[in-house]
Structures are given as structure tokens and as C-alpha cells.
Design an enzyme around this catalytic site. Structure first.
Site, short mmCIF file in Angstrom:
data_model
loop_
_atom_site.label_atom_id
_atom_site.label_comp_id
_atom_site.label_asym_id
_atom_site.label_seq_id
_atom_site.Cartn_x
_atom_site.Cartn_y
_atom_site.Cartn_z
N MET A 272 -6.14 17.33 55.43
CA MET A 272 -5.49 17.87 53.85
C MET A 272 -4.41 17.60 53.53
O MET A 272 -3.27 17.68 54.07
CB MET A 272 -5.45 19.67 54.20
CG MET A 272 -5.04 20.05 53.05
SD MET A 272 -5.63 20.05 52.03
CE MET A 272 -5.17 20.69 50.36
N ASN A 274 -1.73 18.48 51.66
CA ASN A 274 -0.63 18.60 51.66
C ASN A 274 0.29 18.48 50.94
O ASN A 274 0.81 17.40 51.83
CB ASN A 274 0.20 19.89 52.53
CG ASN A 274 -1.11 20.50 53.49
OD1 ASN A 274 -2.30 21.26 52.70
ND2 ASN A 274 -1.32 20.97 54.75
N GLU A 305 -5.26 10.55 53.00
CA GLU A 305 -4.47 11.28 52.65
C GLU A 305 -3.51 11.08 51.49
O GLU A 305 -2.35 12.17 51.16
CB GLU A 305 -4.01 12.55 54.08
CG GLU A 305 -5.41 13.31 54.59
CD GLU A 305 -6.03 13.44 53.20
OE1 GLU A 305 -6.16 14.58 53.49
OE2 GLU A 305 -7.72 13.68 53.91
#
Length: 857
Positions: A272, A274, A305
Site C-alpha cells: 500500500m 501510504n 508503490e
């Protein structure tokens, strides 16, 4: 569930009422036990005076709510929303609540490591789960900056989007030491890319110099019990290569202040994005020697990512209908970076695995445009699919070729610069690309992005009496209803075997294919090549056909084809023809097995092995499946025993042989390999391979509980327990199957990764004794309603997919799983959109399966 969903209309209305969100102050206290944590949120925002809206919060215990200094009753918190009325031009909302730890990989997940008893937490907020941790305006276009304080048990490391500060050490009234981390204010970002990671994580730190001269701190962390396996040097090498490549391509310095990468347990996704704090599933920390394709897959995920830090985090979609743009772009850029900035120079070969996923998804009845209509959050959840990722990345690759690489990155730079720390739309991006390239993209966007489905490309060959080509054309046909003929930039090539038995290229022409027929001028007058390929280099996104002569040549001479991309294109075409019933499944198996000894690309080998598994389990004609299973199992075992000593191929083939073992002879070899009585020269019989072998032996009835207990004693870790769960579920006992089925449906204490392991074991005998599973057809359809009422969306979605009994269709007399699915749909017209979509897709899988079985003659 009311309140958990959010419609686009509601989001638009809230964004009109709230003119801007300036700042979140968040205080989390993680020292209050392993069930609840305290969450205090203060939001400053501007609004249209007198308007009303709502904030989002998932909590079972709200202590207080205050709006602009006025206390509101906590009971107004209903259906996970806090209504806010009588707004002022400038507002302050303050909420004090207890939130709940999750064990499903959503919200703030809490985990106890069985290896050492240590507790770990991490957040996962995409799409709408920041509201499980703090009070939010949960939509991507209401960006703000964040200031976070986290109180944690002594010894815990805490990460968030800002650099981790030195903790303040305090002693509470209870005499217990606590550590308080006060983070600096972040850049502006959307709530779904905020993040919190806390626990006794261990790792390494480093730094790099950004192109603007800033020193960017780097960190790589994992659980204490895994840190000895954390190959941080390789991870940091890929990260540095990605930073340099992306800053150069985007022309923009890294937009955040630090970059931590944390590998976390029981993760639902691969990773993910972030902002400044990427979380990865910790299966990427390899306990045993990884194969090259495992390393390449991890490198691709790292780069995917990292690409998001600019495209997705710096500039974020306004609403989730442009989710595809985030994911497709990161997928395209990660493979571009793999091929051009790392040692994985064949990165586009590996992309074939992703394209395979996209093409499968695109041929289901639920296919949708790349730019999908997203009406609410439920639509978002089901659109994390092969179209969003793989088809979108394929189409972006076409777009780069269409407008020109220089123009593409020039337009991209303007897009990222203009909308930095804000939100944008697809139209904003296309506008910049049109300005940079001078090309009108309205038609291109319509047929590629706004229409669903796939077209089919095949050669049309006219040969003169002397064996020369009088004409070679690429014919394009609409394969999926609703699709239009599309423009493709691709290459057509011809190959023949020379006198020395080597494959040589006769011609190659890159051209624009548009409309129903496109001539290939370079081929005219040439002697008919042995092999004609109309997607040489794999640039196109389409169903590709080989002509019959080329199929025959490829089947006979696959070992002479040394180029991995060309082999991949041929194998992909053969696989697509098999799935469409144009090549018998057993003919495909002969080609696939013949390709293995010369396949030196680990990604393509893995794709071929995946297709062999699927073919044996679902595509072989019922009357021939028994003998075919025995043939494939025996052949894979032989290939494993003759593979190069100590090679990745050897490891991958041993695992494939274990999955496909059928006969007593197969299992006896596996048993001797497992016990060490008959070692395989060069094979690292590590703990992961031993589990693979043991699960196969349990499936075949050649090992049992005592063996599982003994193996678990040597590997009492999270991963070991998951393997053990799969092994125990693989026991061919009706009572075991019944117990597993009930547990995965109803036992809320089972972590998702363990649940999926149990389901894999549950189906272990489906391809050998499918009749043993007949009762689970009706039990499955009876359970669907409870699946969706008892579980969160992510868990319910995976349960609905993984428990669907499609593997039985065609192999049990007087049983039609597809018809059972149609009957369920007819009686559940008011089921959720997501549920209906999954069942329709599974029915389509069954229908294709039956069609391919009939073609296997």
C-alpha cells in the site's frame, strides 16, 4: 451496512458544503489492551455557512463530540456517521472515541507473533478504512495536512507519514512506562494514504540525496522474528534505483520528507502506497532462498508503490472513477523502471503475467471500461481487478507509443506540477498530453478507456504459387460485445529455421493497426516464413491468433525459440486459443511441457506452470482427465529430477510436481524427497519446500497429523501455522472437510491468511475425487447471505470467490454448478452489486470450463 458505504453523490455534496479541510490533529493511545485503542481527532475545516454535512467514524464507543465549542450528544453517532449541522465559515470538530483493533487486515490490524509473543499493529486504509482509526471526511478530494501523536507501550517503534521522532518516556499513574511519539505536520494528502505502524519492529536505516539536494531518510523494517531474513541491501538498492529513475522521468523531486518500507503480517494486499510509509505483506521477506521470479516480483512491487508517491499521492484522483489511473500508471511505471533501471532488464516479459490477468478479467460478462463508473464505495471494492491494473497498464504503454515518449513525459510533468498536493481527473492528464504531443486524444480515449472488452487480431495470409507472400494483413475483429475496433501500435514479424536449425528473423515491421484490416507492406514478396507473429515484442493489448501453420511450427520448434518475449507471445496465443476452445487442452499441455526445458525466464516459467495447473484441474475432457493427470504429474516429476542442480527451475518444478502428484509412484518419490531418503542434487530442502511436499503427501493420504505436528514443532511461526492449517484441511476425511467449511465461514477469530490457507486445503481433492464435494454446492449457495452479513467486505468477497465450487463442473454426473449459480441469482435479485458480480463471474468461469472440456478431443 448503512453508513459504511458512501455514494458519489454524497461525496460531491459534502465537497460542496466543505470548501476546504486545513488540518487534522490525531492522538492515538495504543496502551489500553488488545481490543480497543483511544482515538482523539480534531479537524479544522472551512464550509459554506449554514450548511450541513457529516463526518465518518467506525467506533463502538464514542465518548464526546464537540463542534465549534458546543458539546453534541454522542448518541448522534449513528451508522458510522456524525451529522454536522449549522456549519460556520470556519469550523473545528473534536471527537474522543474508542476504536477497535481489526484482525482482517483492515483499519488498525493487531497481530501477536507466535514465534516470540510480540504484538504488532499496522494500518490499511484503502479504500475507506481510515475512519476505523480516527474521525475523517473519508473521500480523496478533501485533502489536509496531519499532525499525529501516538502513545505506545515502552519499546515500541511507531511510524507515520512524517519522520519518526525520538519518543518521550513517561510513567503513568499505574507505574507503567509508556512512549509518546509526537510527529511533525505532514504535507497535504488524502485520508486513505495516511498510515500508522507500531510495534517492536526492527530493521535498518539509510538515506539518499534527492535531485533537489535534500537528504531523504530511508528505513526498511519487519517483525523481530523475521529480521534475520530481511535482505535490506537488495530492497534499498531497488529503492535507490527507483528514486533516481522516477525523479528523472517525472522531472520532479520526491514530494515527501522520508521513505519507510515496513513488511507487516497477515496483509490482504501486496502493498500500500501510504505517503512516505509503504507497507508490504511480509511474505516478501523470504525465509528461504528466493527464486529469481520472486525477487523480480518484489522489486516490481517496490517500484509500483514508489511510483505512487508522485502519481496518486502527490496528485490524487478526485473520485474513485479514476482509481484505474492510479494503479495502471504505477503498474506501467514499475515495469518501465524494472526494464530500464534495474538488473531485471526483461521486466516487460514478466508483465505478461499481469496482462494474462487483465485479458481474463476483460472476457468476463462483468467486464467494464478502464474508466469505470463508480457510484459508491462498494463499486470501488469490486473494481480492484485485472482491468484496473493490467489492462490499464497495457493501454498506457500503447498511449506512450501513440503520443511519443518525450511528449508523454513532458505532459506528465506539467500535470504533476499543476496539481501538486491537490486532486485531478483523467481529463486533466489527457489535456496535458494533447498539449505536449499535438494529438487529439478524444477518439483514443473513447475506444480504449470508455469502452469495455477486447478485440481479436489475427493474420490473413495470401501466398503465391511460388511460395512467396502476395499479401499479409492484420485482421481486427470485435470479440467482446460493446467494444469498438481500436488503434494499435504493434510489430509484425516472420521467422524461419535456417540450415543450422537456428531461428532467424525474415522481416519485422512496426506499424499502426486500425480498422478491420491493415496491410503489412514489409512482408510482400518474401518467402512464406515458418512462423508469423503479429504482436512481436508484445506491445499490443488484444487477443492474438497464430495461423495454423505457425501453431504447428511453434509446437514442433518451441525449443528453438531463444527470445523469451517471443516465446511468451506464442505461449500466450496458444493459451488464449485453448481458453476459447480452438486448441484442445491436451495439445496445449504438450506444447507447455515441451517449452519447460528451454524456458530460462522464471516469470514465463511460473506463468506456464500456472496454466498447466489450471488446464489439468478444469479443462481436460472428463473421460481423459485421470490419465492426463497421471501423465502431467509424471512428466513434471521427471523434469524436476533432470533440471539444473540448484537452479530456480529445479525449485519451481519440485513445487509443481508436488501440486500435481497423482500416482503412488509420484507420492513415493515425494515421500523419499521429504524424508531425505532420496535427495535431489542441489535442491535446498528448506522449510517452505518441506511444507509444500508435506501438504501434497497429506492430500494423497501418505502423511497425517503426526507429521504435521512434527513439522510445526520445527516451524512454529505465523507462516508455519498457515501451512499447518492448509495441511490439516487437506486431509481426505469428510468430517475434516465439514469442520473446515464451517470454520472458514463462521469463526471470526481466524486471520484471513490462515482462512485462505484452510480453503486451499479444503479443495485439495477436488480434481481427483470431485464427487466427494457434491454436498458443498448447495451448502455454499445457502451460505452466501451469511458470508456477507457476518464479514467485512474484503473477507466476504474472498470467501465468495474461493469457496465457489467451479472446479466440480463437468466432472460430476448430473451436477451443474453453473445452473445452481443461475438459480441463486434468480432468487436473489436484491443482493448487493458486489455479490451479484462475483457470482456472475464464477458462472462464466464454469461455462468456459465446460466449453473447453468439450473441445478437448
Amino acid at each position: 451496512m448503512p453508513g459504511l458505504n458512501l455514494t458519489r453523490d454524497e461525496a460531491v455534496a459534502r465537497a460542496e458544503a466543505i470548501t476546504s479541510v486545513s488540518h487534522y490533529t490525531i492522538e492515538l493511545d495504543l496502551t489500553r489492551g488488545n481490543t480497543d485503542f483511544n482515538s482523539r481527532t480534531r479537524i479544522e475545516f472551512d464550509a459554506v455557512e449554514g450548511e450541513a454535512t457529516f463526518a465518518d467514524l467506525v467506533s463502538q464507543n464514542v465518548h464526546s463530540i464537540r463542534l465549534n465549542g458546543t458539546d453534541l450528544s454522542p448518541v448522534i453517532h449513528q451508522d458510522h456517521r456524525i451529522p454536522l449541522e449549522g456549519l460556520q465559515s470556519h469550523n473545528v470538530l473534536e471527537v474522543d472515541a474508542d476504536c477497535q483493533y481489526m484482525h482482517t487486515g483492515e483499519g488498525l490490524h493487531r497481530f501477536t507473533d507466535p514465534a516470540d509473543g510480540k504484538d504488532y499493529c499496522y494500518s490499511q486504509f484503502e479504500v475507506p478504512d481510515a475512519r476505523r482509526v480516527y474521525t475523517t471526511f473519508e473521500q480523496p478530494d478533501l485533502k489536509a495536512d496531519f499532525q499525529v501523536t501516538v502513545t505506545a507501550p515502552a519499546g515500541w517503534k511507531v511510524f507515520s507519514n512524517a519522520p519518526t521522532p525520538t519518543p518521550e518516556i513517561v510513567i503513568g499513574e499505574d507505574g507503567v512506562e509508556r512512549w509518546i511519539y509526537r510527529f511533525d505536520r505532514t504535507e497535504r494528502m488524502s485520508t486513505y494514504i495516511t498510515a500508522f505502524v507500531a510495534g517492536p519492529y526492527e530493521g535498518v536505516t539509510s538515506s539518499l540525496t534527492s535531485c533537489d539536494g535534500r537528504e531523504i531518510p530511508l528505513g526498511v523494517y519487519c517483525r523481530a522474528s523475521l529480521v534475520e531474513h530481511l535482505d535490506s541491501d537488495h530492497i534499498l538498492e531497488i529503492t535507490r534505483q527507483g528514486f533516481e529513475f522516477f525523479e528523472g522521468q517525472y522531472g520532479i523531486a520526491y514530494p515527501f520528507t522520508k521513505y519507510d518500507q515496513v513488511f507487516v503480517p497477515e496483509y490482504n494486499a501486496g502493498a500500500m502506497e501510504n505517503a512516505g510509509l509503504v507497507t508490504f505483506r511480509d511474505q516478501y521477506v523470504f525465509r528461504t532462498r528466493p527464486t529469481e521470479n520472486q525477487l523480480e516480483n518484489r522489486a516490481n512491487t517496490i517500484l509500483h508503490e514508489l511510483a505512487h508517491m508522485w502519481f496518486g499521492d502527490l496528485v490524487t484522483m478526485k473520485w474513485w472513477n479514476d482509481l484505474w489511473l492510479n494503479e495502471s500508471f504505477a503498474e506501467f511505471m514499475s515495469h518501465l523502471a524494472l526494464a530500464e533501471a534495474t538488473r531485471y532488464t526483461q521486466g516487460w516479459t514478466g508483465f505478461m503475467l499481469r496482462k494474462d490477468w487483465g485479458l481474463k478479467q476483460d472476457q468476463l460478462p462483468t467486464t467494464h471500461p478502464i474508466k469505470a463508473e463508480i457510484r459508491d464505495l462498494a463499486d470501488v471494492e469490486v473494481n480492484f481487478d485485472g482491468i484496473t491494473y493490467a489492462k490499464g497498464a497495457s493501454v498506457l504503454r500503447q498511449l506512450v507509443t501513440y503520443v511519443g515518449r518525450d511528449a508523454f513525459f513532458t505532459g506528465l510533468h506539467e500535470y504533476l506540477t499543476t496539481h501538486s498536493y491537490a486532486n485531478a481527473t483523467l481529463a486533466d492528464l489527457l489535456g496535458e498530453l494533447e498539449a505536449a504531443s499535438g494529438r487529439n486524444l478524444s477518439h483514443w480515449s473513447k475506444v480504449w478507456l470508455e469502452e469495455a472488452g477486447v478485440t481479436l487480431l489475427r493474420p490473413e495470409i495470401d501466398v503465391n504459387e511460388d511460395g512467396t507472400l502476395s499479401r499479409l494483413s492484420v485482421i481486427q475483429e470485435v470479440f467482446t460485445e460493446g467494444a469498438s475496433l481500436r488503434p494499435h501500435r504493434l510489430a509484425v514479424a516472420g521467422y524461419s529455421v535456417n540450415e543450422d536449425g537456428a531461428l532467424v528473423q525474415d522481416f519485422r515491421e512496426e506499424l499502426d493497426v486500425d480498422g478491420a484490416s491493415t496491410d503489412v507492406p514489409a512482408a510482400a514478396g518474401l518467402a512464406r516464413p515458418d512462423l508469423i507473429v503479429i504482436n512481436d515484442g508484445d506491445l499490443a493489448y488484444a487477443k492474438i491468433r497464430l495461423d495454423p501453420a505457425s501453431v504447428d511450427f511453434a509446437t514442433e520448434h518451441i525449443a528453438a525459440i531463444s527470445d523469451s518475449v517471443l516465446r511468451g507471445v506464442i505461449m500466450a496465443s496458444a493459451w488464449d486459443m485453448t481458453r476459447d476452445g480452438e486448441m484442445p487442452a491436451r495439445s496445449y499441455l504438450n506444447l507447455a511441457l515441451a517449452s519447460i526445458p528451454v524456458e530460462d525466464n522464471a516469470q514465463l516459467l511460473q506463468l506456464t506452470l500456472n496454466h498447466i495447473d489450471e488446464t489439468v484441474r478444469t479443462f481436460i475432457a472428463p473421460q481423459a482427465r485421470g490419465k492426463t493427470r497421471e501423465f502431467v504429474g509424471r512428466r513434471l516429476g521427471l523434469l524436476a529430477r533432470t533440471a539444473s542442480s540448484g537452479s530456480d527451475v529445479q525449485t519451481m518444478l519440485v513445487r509443481a510436481a508436488a501440486r500435481n502428484a497423482t500416482t503412488a509412484e509420484d507420492f513415493e518419490w515425494l515421500r523419499k524427497l521429504y524424508s531425505g531418503d532420496e535427495p535431489l542434487d542441489g535442491l535446498d530442502l528448506n522449510v517452505d519446500i518441506k511444507w509444500n511436499l508435506l501438504i501434497a503427501l497429506v492430500r494423497g493420504g501418505y502423511a497425517g497429523e503426526d507429521d504435521i505436528v512434527a513439522m510445526l514443532a520445527d516451524d512454529d511461526t505465523m507462516t508455519g501455522r498457515q501451512y499447518a492449517a492448509a495441511a490439516r484441511a487437506a486431509v481426505a476425511d469428510p468430517q475434516v472437510k465439514a469442520s473446515v467449511f464451517e470454520a472458514v465461514l463462521h469463526d471470526q477469530s481466524i486471520p484471513n491468511d490462515t482462512r485462505w490457507s484452510m480453503i486451499s486445503g479444503f479443495w485439495a481433492q477436488a480434481h481427483t475425487t470431485p464427487e466427494a464435494y457434491v454436498e458443498y454446492v448447495s451448502r455454499y449457495f445457502d451460505a452466501i447471505d451469511s458470508i456477507w452479513s457476518e464479514h467485512t467486505f474484503h473477507t466476504a468477497e474472498d470467501l465468495t470467490i474461493l469457496l465457489f465450487p467451479s472446479a466440480l463442473d463437468g466432472y460430476v454426473a448430473d451436477l451443474s454448478v453453473a445452473q445452481a449459480g443461475r438459480d441463486w441469482l434468480a432468487s436473489h435479485t436484491h443482493a448487493s452489486t458486489g455479490t451479484i458480480r462475483i457470482i456472475r463471474e464464477r458462472i462464466a468461469v464454469c461455462e468456459r470450463q465446460l466449453m473447453v472440456q468439450k473441445a478437448d478431443i
